[in-house]
Design an enzyme around this catalytic site. Structure first.
Site, mmCIF file in Angstrom:
data_model
loop_
_atom_site.group_PDB
_atom_site.id
_atom_site.type_symbol
_atom_site.label_atom_id
_atom_site.label_comp_id
_atom_site.label_asym_id
_atom_site.label_seq_id
_atom_site.Cartn_x
_atom_site.Cartn_y
_atom_site.Cartn_z
ATOM 1 N N SER A 212 0.714 -1.096 0.477
ATOM 2 C CA SER A 212 -0.267 0.064 -0.043
ATOM 3 C C SER A 212 0.674 1.277 0.359
ATOM 4 O O SER A 212 0.357 2.896 -0.030
ATOM 5 C CB SER A 212 -0.772 0.176 1.185
ATOM 6 O OG SER A 212 -2.241 -0.785 0.984
ATOM 7 N N TYR B 229 -10.391 2.703 5.301
ATOM 8 C CA TYR B 229 -9.581 2.848 4.288
ATOM 9 C C TYR B 229 -10.421 1.745 3.052
ATOM 10 O O TYR B 229 -11.250 0.604 3.290
ATOM 11 C CB TYR B 229 -8.525 2.067 4.361
ATOM 12 C CG TYR B 229 -7.482 1.446 3.958
ATOM 13 C CD1 TYR B 229 -6.504 2.646 3.844
ATOM 14 C CD2 TYR B 229 -6.562 0.566 3.133
ATOM 15 C CE1 TYR B 229 -5.301 2.311 3.170
ATOM 16 C CE2 TYR B 229 -6.255 1.026 2.748
ATOM 17 C CZ TYR B 229 -4.904 1.500 2.746
ATOM 18 O OH TYR B 229 -3.841 0.991 1.882
ATOM 19 N N SER B 230 -10.181 2.014 1.668
ATOM 20 C CA SER B 230 -10.655 0.751 0.770
ATOM 21 C C SER B 230 -9.722 1.055 -0.314
ATOM 22 O O SER B 230 -9.350 2.193 -0.678
ATOM 23 C CB SER B 230 -11.784 1.256 0.284
ATOM 24 O OG SER B 230 -12.679 0.962 -0.083
ATOM 25 N N ASN B 231 -8.936 -0.396 -0.683
ATOM 26 C CA ASN B 231 -8.058 -0.083 -2.148
ATOM 27 C C ASN B 231 -9.016 -0.091 -2.774
ATOM 28 O O ASN B 231 -7.986 0.281 -4.635
ATOM 29 C CB ASN B 231 -7.933 -1.372 -1.684
ATOM 30 C CG ASN B 231 -6.354 -1.949 -0.821
ATOM 31 O OD1 ASN B 231 -5.548 -1.751 -0.565
ATOM 32 N ND2 ASN B 231 -6.993 -3.044 -0.004
ATOM 33 N N GLY C 98 2.037 -0.810 4.392
ATOM 34 C CA GLY C 98 1.940 -1.905 3.376
ATOM 35 C C GLY C 98 1.995 -2.900 3.504
ATOM 36 O O GLY C 98 3.056 -3.213 4.376
#
Length: 444
Positions: free
Chosen positions: A153, A252-254, A398
């Site tokens: 991340s 939080y969202s990819n 990450g």
């Protein structure tokens, strides 16, 4: 040097679902950090899914400790080493050097990580690299000094930087709806691209759910070597109900950053990995950082192996080779700890963004459950890390199966990256990784 500016949200009630920033961190290939409640939920639900975190910055020299106490499928050396980087022979003598060695040694011996790495640099650019444990459980090979890892991340910082460069060029409007650029794509239950701005994607205030569960189900048997198309990842996220109205919460969202990658491609007409390479990696001379090609499951340079365990005291599985497409613009890059330090330092020194865009990047909102330390804030692809010695550092971090990175830069220009070669399977282990980062930045 790098002041914290905060912009309040109009908050909706924030539930564990809407605030779990790094909520399945031990099983999600691309997420940064775990909160205490988030990690507890993850560790409870791990059952058949496992992943490993790794960060690499080895060295030569020796300080002996006992064997590791964590899950192993081979012997893990307790050796810690420290190697000065070029022109850094005198940069980290004394308390800092000893404290970093001790913290890495503990990550291996007490928390059971196969390998641990660190890279530190001072305000003058002098650097030092450290390692502990082994880089290959099967052969007992050393962790390569400043070896490459999947930085996961941390990729979001690179993607956000490219988007903000395009804002500075007048090609993207931060406060324009994503519908302007990707018409008809962002639709779902409580989801409409007309209502979600580019800023909200980068800030994780869009309300879009994460797609993480879809890419970690049966990871070892089905997902490790599977290729995902970016739009497939978006469909996973949009297939879930919106967590909250855009701008009224934080989660939080990819999914947000895969959309940001598609935005870059639509505006430039070029692959997002190419834009990251030409705009960031090459200008900064990050010689050991790269965007993997489609289908490339290897790590090209010297690297420690990354491992995956489903629970404490269970054997590790080597997951060094894996398809990185599940991360894409949210978490696909490979790099070294020292390159991460150079990137974050250059970013905050204004070498990549104009002052107006850097200010936007550093304008934060409250980010509940951001990390195990607490009191987190998130900007546009950039977060804060509360220091025990006072104040905040700028960070992201990450996690990928096999690798975890925690990194930050302080107000006065000290930079550090810590890495381990397996995801933590307990809350204390996750806390100890972040404590090692704090030690590297606060001990003088």
């Amino acid at each position: 040097m790098h002041a914290l500016t905060q912009t309040p949200l109009t908050p909706a009630p924030l539930t564990p679902q809407t605030t779990s920033a790094f909520r399945k961190e031990t099983v999600m290939p691309v997420m940064p950090v775990m909160s205490k409640p988030s990690l507890r939920r993850t560790l409870t639900a791990l059952s058949g899914v496992a992943a490993a975190l790794a960060l690499s910055v080895p060295a030569a020299g020796a300080l002996t400790s006992g064997p590791t106490s964590g899950p192993t499928s081979g012997s893990t050396s307790g050796t810690t080493t420290a190697t000065p980087a070029a022109h850094g022979q005198d940069a980290f003598r004394g308390r800092t050097d000893a404290a970093v060695r001790k913290s890495l040694k503990a990550l291996v011996k007490e928390d059971g990580f196969p390998g641990a790495l660190a890279s530190l640099s001072d305000p003058g650019g002098r650097a030092r690299n450290y390692t502990a444990g082994v880089g290959n459980l099967k052969t007992g090979a050393k962790v390569p000094t400043d070896g490459q890892v999947r930085i996961a991340s941390n990729t979001k910082m690179f993607t956000a930087t490219v988007v903000l460069q395009l804002v500075g060029e007048g090609r993207i409007d931060l406060d324009a709806p994503i519908e302007t650029y990707l018409p008809g794509l962002v639709r779902g239950d409580g989801i409409d691209g007309h209502d979600i701005t580019v800023r909200q994607l980068l800030q994780h205030t869009s309300g879009l759910a994460d797609y993480d569960e879809e890419v970690v189900k049966d990871y070892l048997t089905k997902q490790q070597h599977r290729y995902f198309e970016p739009r497939e990842l978006v469909e996973f996220g949009l297939g879930k109900k919106a967590l909250f109205a855009p701008g009224s919460g934080w989660s939080y969202s990819n999914t947000n950053y895969v959309l940001a990658g598609l935005l870059v491609q639509k505006v430039t007409g070029r692959p997002v990995g190419e834009e990251i390479t030409h705009r960031i990696i090459e200008p900064l001379g990050l010689r050991h950082t790269y965007w993997p090609g489609v289908g490339d499951q290897t790590i090209k340079g010297r690297h420690p192996h990354g491992y995956f365990a489903t629970a404490p005291d269970t054997p590790y599985t080597d997951v060094t080779e894996q398809d990185p497409s599940a991360g894409w613009a949210a978490g696909g890059l490979i790099g070294t700890p020292s390159d991460l330090n150079r990137f974050l330092t250059a970013l905050l020194d204004g070498k990549l963004l104009e002052p107006e865009q850097l200010k936007e990047m550093k304008t934060t909102v409250d980010a509940p459950d951001l990390d195990t330390v607490g009191d987190g804030h998130y900007g546009l692809g950039l977060a804060t890390f509360k220091l025990s010695c006072g104040g905040y550092a700028w960070t992201h971090g990450g996690n990928a199966p096999g690798y975890t990175t925690r990194n930050a830069v302080t107000e006065d220009g000290r930079a550090a990256t810590i890495a381990v070669t397996a995801l933590p399977t307990t809350l204390p282990a996750a806390e100890h990784i972040e404590a090692a980062l704090d030690t590297a930045l606060c001990t003088r």
